[in-house]
Design a protein around this motif. Sequence first.
Motif, short mmCIF file in Angstrom:
data_model
loop_
_atom_site.label_atom_id
_atom_site.label_comp_id
_atom_site.label_asym_id
_atom_site.label_seq_id
_atom_site.Cartn_x
_atom_site.Cartn_y
_atom_site.Cartn_z
N ILE A 139 0.84 -1.20 0.00
CA ILE A 139 0.00 0.00 0.00
C ILE A 139 0.87 1.25 0.00
N LYS A 140 1.93 1.27 0.82
CA LYS A 140 2.84 2.43 0.86
C LYS A 140 3.40 2.72 -0.53
N HIS B 50 -7.82 -1.20 9.17
CA HIS B 50 -9.08 -1.15 9.90
C HIS B 50 -9.80 -2.47 9.68
N HIS B 51 -10.98 -2.47 9.15
CA HIS B 51 -11.77 -3.67 8.97
C HIS B 51 -12.21 -3.82 7.51
N ASN B 52 -12.51 -5.03 7.11
CA ASN B 52 -13.06 -5.31 5.78
C ASN B 52 -12.26 -4.70 4.64
N GLY B 53 -10.95 -4.75 4.70
CA GLY B 53 -10.13 -4.23 3.61
C GLY B 53 -10.00 -2.72 3.59
N ASN B 54 -10.31 -2.07 4.68
CA ASN B 54 -10.19 -0.61 4.78
C ASN B 54 -8.91 -0.24 5.52
N TYR B 55 -8.25 0.78 5.02
CA TYR B 55 -7.00 1.26 5.61
C TYR B 55 -7.02 2.78 5.68
N ASP C 35 -8.15 -8.14 -1.56
CA ASP C 35 -7.48 -9.19 -0.80
C ASP C 35 -6.03 -9.35 -1.21
N GLU C 36 -5.68 -8.91 -2.43
CA GLU C 36 -4.31 -9.00 -2.93
C GLU C 36 -3.48 -7.76 -2.59
N GLY C 37 -4.12 -6.74 -1.98
CA GLY C 37 -3.39 -5.54 -1.58
C GLY C 37 -3.44 -4.42 -2.59
#
Length: 101
Positions: free
Chosen positions: A24-25, A46-51, A83-85
């Motif tokens: 992600i960075k 966070h949750h459910n694929g949230n950042y 799910d893969e980022g």
Amino acid sequence: MANVDQATPQKDDPVGQSDHTEKIKSQVLKKIGRPPRLHRVEVCQHHNGNYRVNIWEQLEAQGDFALSTRVHILSSYYLKVSDEGEILNSNPPLTKLRVPA
């Protein structure tokens, strides 16, 4: 009083959920550009694929010398990640940063 076996608490590490911090960075910096006084990129899952991603910038020293480093959040984004980022969505949108001349 009866003895009841209690399982020891497990660490908060959900099975099947990956931490894509480094991926992600790199995606965020590629899309917005690298700020000249970048201090750090903070990625919080966070949750459910949230950042939440905060871009921290080191401020220029004022006066003849500085006793400590001053930093502040230059920009902040809330991301939805696959799910893969891979970044699927960003609020606000990831756009190139405008660097003052």
